[in-house]
Motif scaffolding. Structure first.
Motif: not given
Length: 298
Positions: A63-74
């Motif tokens: 499970c990863i939480s990260t700064a930045g804009m994330v494409d949650t599908e990819k």
């Protein structure tokens, strides 16, 4: 017992640990992000964390939480601030799943914090909530019916960029503005002042420190009100290091929100302060993982 590795990647530190299947944080640690080394270095650190935990037992998910804009599908970063060079395009999900043969899910850190507060924190039980993290910048997350609202292109609630008074919300209202203002007003180097010292001196009656905090909370109130006119959340949760000063800030923020919201909305909008603090990212990443995998959140 099922074991899930949860990793929370911030600009300064990477917090990580193992959670059980019912969301209990079994162990926790952290390391420096060294963001200047870029996206490849951060991905390598994340892989190393999972490898070390896998040496002590089976891992059922990442499970990863990260700064930045994330494409949650990819499960990859599609936009990042210059703080982390080369972070856009970092493929966490693909890399982790290919290497460890277990599912991996990735979400933006503010969205994770908002989800954590919605599931088991300050906005638990609400139908809709807004999470704001106030630090170097201002991040936002909208939770509707227990799920993060991502918008059309996974960039909903990037509220820090909202235009305000010839600038933007985070430039005017983030915690980082405090030290710059106080240092300038006192004609001292920026390094002489930080949030902790400013609040300490404000509580003693330092007029310039009080003024800087009041100006910041006024901007926060205006920004919160503008977002509330669009989203109409039941609860607004405030997080970030500066919000540990709840006793000093609560009345100021509430008064500022009431100043800019019409009474019929203000009276039905609750201001809350985040409960999970430094564990919010790891918990939210776990909750996001469980939702994506179709598992019930305990």
């Amino acid at each position: 017992m099922k074991r899930y590795v949860s990793i929370d990647i911030g600009g300064t530190a990477i917090k990580y640990g193992v959670l059980s299947g019912d969301g209990e944080l079994v162990c926790r640690s952290e390391m420096r992000t060294e963001s200047y080394r870029g996206g490849a270095s951060i991905l390598s650190k994340a892989v190393g964390i999972v490898e070390r935990y896998r040496e002590t037992g089976a891992v059922d998910g990442i499970c990863i939480s990260t700064a930045g804009m994330v494409d949650t599908e990819k499960g990859e970063i599609f936009h990042s601030a210059p703080l982390i060079p080369g972070y856009a395009g970092t493929r966490f999900k693909e890399t982790m799943e290919n290497r460890f043969n277990v599912p991996c899910e990735v979400e933006n850190d503010v969205n994770c914090a908002g989800l954590a507060e919605s599931v088991s924190g300050a906005s638990k039980g609400s139908m809709s909530s807004l999470m704001l993290t106030v630090g170097t910048g201002i991040g936002g997350c909208a939770i509707i019916d227990g799920k993060v609202f991502h918008g059309f292109s996974n960039s909903a609630c990037e509220v820090g960029y909202m235009h305000m008074a010839g600038s933007d919300f985070q430039t005017l209202g983030a915690a980082s503005i405090l030290s710059r203002k106080v240092a300038e007003w006192k004609n001292e180097p920026n390094g002489n002042w930080n949030g902790r010292r400013i609040f300490k001196e404000a509580k003693k009656g330092d007029g310039l420190c009080v003024r800087a905090i009041d100006e910041m909370t006024d901007v926060l109130g205006l920004g919160i009100a503008n977002i509330c006119y669009v989203l109409n959340p039941e609860v607004v949760v405030l997080g970030g290091g500066i919000m540990t000063q709840e006793e000093y800030l609560r009345e100021r923020v509430e008064n500022s929100v009431e100043k800019y919201l019409i009474p019929s909305i203000a009276s039905r909008t609750r201001i809350a302060f985040a409960k999970h603090k430094n564990n919010a990212g790891m918990l939210g990443a776990f909750y996001h993982f469980m939702q994506r995998q179709g598992n019930e959140i305990c």
